[in-house]
Motif scaffolding. Structure first.
Motif, PDB file in Angstrom:
ATOM      1  N   TRP A  76     -19.070  42.954  -0.128  1.00  0.00           N
ATOM      2  CA  TRP A  76     -18.763  43.073   1.304  1.00  0.00           C
ATOM      3  C   TRP A  76     -19.412  41.928   2.073  1.00  0.00           C
ATOM      4  O   TRP A  76     -18.796  41.353   2.971  1.00  0.00           O
ATOM      5  N   LYS A  77     -20.645  41.593   1.731  1.00  0.00           N
ATOM      6  CA  LYS A  77     -21.356  40.520   2.433  1.00  0.00           C
ATOM      7  C   LYS A  77     -20.767  39.153   2.094  1.00  0.00           C
ATOM      8  O   LYS A  77     -20.670  38.281   2.971  1.00  0.00           O
ATOM      9  N   ARG A  78     -20.347  38.976   0.861  1.00  0.00           N
ATOM     10  CA  ARG A  78     -19.709  37.716   0.482  1.00  0.00           C
ATOM     11  C   ARG A  78     -18.407  37.521   1.261  1.00  0.00           C
ATOM     12  O   ARG A  78     -18.109  36.422   1.734  1.00  0.00           O
ATOM     13  N   PHE A  79     -17.635  38.588   1.423  1.00  0.00           N
ATOM     14  CA  PHE A  79     -16.399  38.515   2.199  1.00  0.00           C
ATOM     15  C   PHE A  79     -16.701  38.163   3.653  1.00  0.00           C
ATOM     16  O   PHE A  79     -15.970  37.382   4.293  1.00  0.00           O
ATOM     17  N   THR A  80     -17.769  38.717   4.195  1.00  0.00           N
ATOM     18  CA  THR A  80     -18.178  38.412   5.566  1.00  0.00           C
ATOM     19  C   THR A  80     -18.477  36.928   5.732  1.00  0.00           C
ATOM     20  O   THR A  80     -18.042  36.290   6.700  1.00  0.00           O
ATOM     21  N   ILE A  81     -19.212  36.383   4.780  1.00  0.00           N
ATOM     22  CA  ILE A  81     -19.524  34.943   4.817  1.00  0.00           C
ATOM     23  C   ILE A  81     -18.227  34.128   4.749  1.00  0.00           C
ATOM     24  O   ILE A  81     -18.028  33.164   5.504  1.00  0.00           O
ATOM     25  N   ASP A  82     -17.320  34.523   3.863  1.00  0.00           N
ATOM     26  CA  ASP A  82     -16.059  33.796   3.709  1.00  0.00           C
ATOM     27  C   ASP A  82     -15.227  33.815   4.991  1.00  0.00           C
ATOM     28  O   ASP A  82     -14.495  32.871   5.279  1.00  0.00           O
ATOM     29  N   CYS A  83     -15.320  34.913   5.757  1.00  0.00           N
ATOM     30  CA  CYS A  83     -14.547  35.044   7.000  1.00  0.00           C
ATOM     31  C   CYS A  83     -15.248  34.418   8.198  1.00  0.00           C
ATOM     32  O   CYS A  83     -14.661  34.356   9.288  1.00  0.00           O
ATOM     33  N   SER A  84     -16.480  33.962   8.010  1.00  0.00           N
ATOM     34  CA  SER A  84     -17.263  33.472   9.149  1.00  0.00           C
ATOM     35  C   SER A  84     -16.834  32.081   9.594  1.00  0.00           C
ATOM     36  O   SER A  84     -17.040  31.714  10.755  1.00  0.00           O
ATOM     37  N   GLY A  85     -16.303  31.292   8.669  1.00  0.00           N
ATOM     38  CA  GLY A  85     -15.943  29.911   8.991  1.00  0.00           C
ATOM     39  C   GLY A  85     -17.148  29.038   9.297  1.00  0.00           C
ATOM     40  O   GLY A  85     -17.005  27.962   9.884  1.00  0.00           O
ATOM     41  N   VAL A  86     -18.348  29.497   8.932  1.00  0.00           N
ATOM     42  CA  VAL A  86     -19.559  28.749   9.258  1.00  0.00           C
ATOM     43  C   VAL A  86     -19.580  27.409   8.523  1.00  0.00           C
ATOM     44  O   VAL A  86     -19.103  27.297   7.387  1.00  0.00           O
ATOM     45  N   ARG A  87     -20.116  26.399   9.221  1.00  0.00           N
ATOM     46  CA  ARG A  87     -20.128  25.043   8.661  1.00  0.00           C
ATOM     47  C   ARG A  87     -21.520  24.423   8.781  1.00  0.00           C
ATOM     48  O   ARG A  87     -22.367  24.894   9.544  1.00  0.00           O
ATOM     49  N   ARG A  88     -21.697  23.350   8.055  1.00  0.00           N
ATOM     50  CA  ARG A  88     -22.959  22.618   8.060  1.00  0.00           C
ATOM     51  C   ARG A  88     -23.329  22.222   9.496  1.00  0.00           C
ATOM     52  O   ARG A  88     -22.479  21.803  10.272  1.00  0.00           O
ATOM     53  N   GLY A  89     -24.603  22.391   9.815  1.00  0.00           N
ATOM     54  CA  GLY A  89     -25.096  21.963  11.118  1.00  0.00           C
ATOM     55  C   GLY A  89     -24.953  22.992  12.226  1.00  0.00           C
ATOM     56  O   GLY A  89     -25.396  22.754  13.348  1.00  0.00           O
ATOM     57  N   GLN A  90     -24.355  24.147  11.942  1.00  0.00           N
ATOM     58  CA  GLN A  90     -24.136  25.135  12.983  1.00  0.00           C
ATOM     59  C   GLN A  90     -25.348  26.057  13.161  1.00  0.00           C
ATOM     60  O   GLN A  90     -26.258  26.096  12.339  1.00  0.00           O
ATOM     61  N   ARG A  91     -25.313  26.793  14.284  1.00  0.00           N
ATOM     62  CA  ARG A  91     -26.382  27.733  14.603  1.00  0.00           C
ATOM     63  C   ARG A  91     -25.832  29.154  14.481  1.00  0.00           C
ATOM     64  O   ARG A  91     -24.829  29.500  15.107  1.00  0.00           O
ATOM     65  N   VAL A  92     -26.496  29.970  13.668  1.00  0.00           N
ATOM     66  CA  VAL A  92     -26.016  31.313  13.336  1.00  0.00           C
ATOM     67  C   VAL A  92     -27.067  32.344  13.708  1.00  0.00           C
ATOM     68  O   VAL A  92     -28.267  32.135  13.473  1.00  0.00           O
ATOM     69  N   LEU A  93     -26.619  33.468  14.276  1.00  0.00           N
ATOM     70  CA  LEU A  93     -27.485  34.619  14.518  1.00  0.00           C
ATOM     71  C   LEU A  93     -27.099  35.734  13.558  1.00  0.00           C
ATOM     72  O   LEU A  93     -25.962  36.217  13.584  1.00  0.00           O
ATOM     73  N   ASP A  94     -28.039  36.112  12.693  1.00  0.00           N
ATOM     74  CA  ASP A  94     -27.851  37.266  11.808  1.00  0.00           C
ATOM     75  C   ASP A  94     -28.581  38.429  12.460  1.00  0.00           C
ATOM     76  O   ASP A  94     -29.786  38.601  12.289  1.00  0.00           O
ATOM     77  N   LEU A  95     -27.832  39.207  13.233  1.00  0.00           N
ATOM     78  CA  LEU A  95     -28.410  40.272  14.057  1.00  0.00           C
ATOM     79  C   LEU A  95     -28.527  41.559  13.242  1.00  0.00           C
ATOM     80  O   LEU A  95     -27.636  41.871  12.451  1.00  0.00           O
ATOM     81  N   ALA A  96     -29.616  42.297  13.476  1.00  0.00           N
ATOM     82  CA  ALA A  96     -29.935  43.452  12.629  1.00  0.00           C
ATOM     83  C   ALA A  96     -29.936  42.986  11.172  1.00  0.00           C
ATOM     84  O   ALA A  96     -29.472  43.674  10.276  1.00  0.00           O
ATOM     85  N   GLY A  97     -30.475  41.772  10.979  1.00  0.00           N
ATOM     86  CA  GLY A  97     -30.388  41.091   9.687  1.00  0.00           C
ATOM     87  C   GLY A  97     -31.242  41.688   8.596  1.00  0.00           C
ATOM     88  O   GLY A  97     -31.090  41.342   7.419  1.00  0.00           O
ATOM     89  N   GLY A  98     -32.170  42.575   8.975  1.00  0.00           N
ATOM     90  CA  GLY A  98     -32.922  43.330   7.980  1.00  0.00           C
ATOM     91  C   GLY A  98     -33.596  42.467   6.940  1.00  0.00           C
ATOM     92  O   GLY A  98     -34.389  41.588   7.254  1.00  0.00           O
ATOM     93  N   THR A  99     -33.251  42.704   5.688  1.00  0.00           N
ATOM     94  CA  THR A  99     -33.933  42.022   4.588  1.00  0.00           C
ATOM     95  C   THR A  99     -33.290  40.689   4.222  1.00  0.00           C
ATOM     96  O   THR A  99     -33.634  40.097   3.210  1.00  0.00           O
ATOM     97  N   GLY A 100     -32.352  40.216   5.049  1.00  0.00           N
ATOM     98  CA  GLY A 100     -31.963  38.817   4.987  1.00  0.00           C
ATOM     99  C   GLY A 100     -30.873  38.412   4.017  1.00  0.00           C
ATOM    100  O   GLY A 100     -30.726  37.220   3.734  1.00  0.00           O
ATOM    101  N   ASP A 101     -30.083  39.351   3.502  1.00  0.00           N
ATOM    102  CA  ASP A 101     -29.024  38.968   2.557  1.00  0.00           C
ATOM    103  C   ASP A 101     -28.051  37.963   3.160  1.00  0.00           C
ATOM    104  O   ASP A 101     -27.710  36.951   2.540  1.00  0.00           O
ATOM    105  N   LEU A 102     -27.552  38.241   4.364  1.00  0.00           N
ATOM    106  CA  LEU A 102     -26.607  37.325   5.005  1.00  0.00           C
ATOM    107  C   LEU A 102     -27.314  36.037   5.429  1.00  0.00           C
ATOM    108  O   LEU A 102     -26.746  34.938   5.296  1.00  0.00           O
ATOM    109  N   THR A 103     -28.537  36.158   5.911  1.00  0.00           N
ATOM    110  CA  THR A 103     -29.298  34.969   6.312  1.00  0.00           C
ATOM    111  C   THR A 103     -29.433  33.986   5.156  1.00  0.00           C
ATOM    112  O   THR A 103     -29.274  32.771   5.336  1.00  0.00           O
ATOM    113  N   ALA A 104     -29.723  34.493   3.967  1.00  0.00           N
ATOM    114  CA  ALA A 104     -29.890  33.618   2.797  1.00  0.00           C
ATOM    115  C   ALA A 104     -28.621  32.806   2.538  1.00  0.00           C
ATOM    116  O   ALA A 104     -28.677  31.596   2.280  1.00  0.00           O
ATOM    117  N   LYS A 105     -27.481  33.459   2.636  1.00  0.00           N
ATOM    118  CA  LYS A 105     -26.212  32.766   2.384  1.00  0.00           C
ATOM    119  C   LYS A 105     -25.894  31.785   3.508  1.00  0.00           C
ATOM    120  O   LYS A 105     -25.468  30.645   3.267  1.00  0.00           O
TER     121      LYS A 105
END
Length: 250
Positions: free
Chosen positions: A50-79
């Motif tokens: 589920w988290k991998r799919f979220t990353i794939d749908c984010s369209g995030v790119r090099r150099g961008q600024r991301v907020l991982d809200l309620a990020g907890g133990t950081g799984d999405l932050t790491a990616k």
């Protein structure tokens, strides 16, 4: 933006709105140390997909600024950290300091440090400037927020024009048969697993109840549109047990 109601839901209980934040904090202080282990057990490891799919749908790119809200133990932050690279930044924000500490220790053990900042923050009043982030994700956190409309409006404010919000959350299964099986699992097995593994059945009973009280897919879509998000769509994952909502700020 909604006005704060006098009462709200804490699982199946009705509580004063000002009490919910403290009650939710108690749950996550209790489960923080075993949170990752319980995630793997509860979802049979599928939460990683589920988290991998979220990353794939984010369209995030090099150099961008991301907020991982309620990020907890950081799984999405790491990616996100690996994708944005040295020229980007990821802010791992959580209202709960116990979860933040677990997340920070975990990410540092993974060698992730330079482009990640840690902020204790309430989703309803984010301490960031307007038009600040390219991407915001909130994974399995929105259902614990007292005033969800206020939180969504706060996320909208700190997103840049062209930015996108990704809400990964438990949702409503698409079939009645699956819904009944899911109820059996959630209310019989989940508290028992919490008792055996984390020595805490009540917190996991709350988590199961909070999932049932969370808006369904179409309702959440309407709430996102209501605060200004456009092109809002959602993807049912694992037959709607979880849904990923994505909306844009233009």
């Amino acid at each position: 933006m909604s006005q704060q109601a006098a009462t709200t839901h804490f699982g199946f209980k009705t509580v004063a709105s000002e009490e919910k934040e403290t009650l939710v904090a108690g749950v996550f202080h209790s489960v923080a140390a075993k949170y990752d282990m319980m995630n793997d057990l509860m979802s049979f490891g599928i939460h990683r997909l589920w988290k991998r799919f979220t990353i794939d749908c984010s369209g995030v790119r090099r150099g961008q600024r991301v907020l991982d809200l309620a990020g907890g133990t950081g799984d999405l932050t790491a990616k996100f950290s690996r994708i944005v690279g040295e020229t980007g930044q990821v802010v791992l924000a959580d209202i709960n300091d116990s979860m933040l500490k677990v997340g920070r220790d975990k990410l540092r053990n993974l060698g992730i440090a330079g482009n990640v900042a840690y902020v204790q923050a309430n989703a309803e009043c984010l301490p960031f400037p307007d038009n600040y982030f390219d991407v915001i994700s909130i994974g399995f956190g929105l259902r614990n927020v007292t005033d969800k409309d206020k939180a969504l409006a706060s996320m909208f404010r700190v997103l840049k024009p062209g930015g996108r919000l990704l809400v990964l959350e438990f949702s409503k299964p698409v079939s009645e048969v699956l819904a009944k099986l899911y109820d059996l699992y959630s209310f019989r097995l989940l508290p028992k697993m919490g008792e055996l593994v984390a020595n805490d059945s009540e917190s996991y009973r709350y988590l199961a109840e909070s999932i049932r009280m969370h808006p369904d897919q179409q309702t959440l879509k309407g709430m996102m549109e209501g605060v200004g998000f456009e092109q809002v769509e959602y993807y049912n994952l694992t037959q709607g047990v979880v849904a990923l909502h994505r909306g844009y700020k233009f």
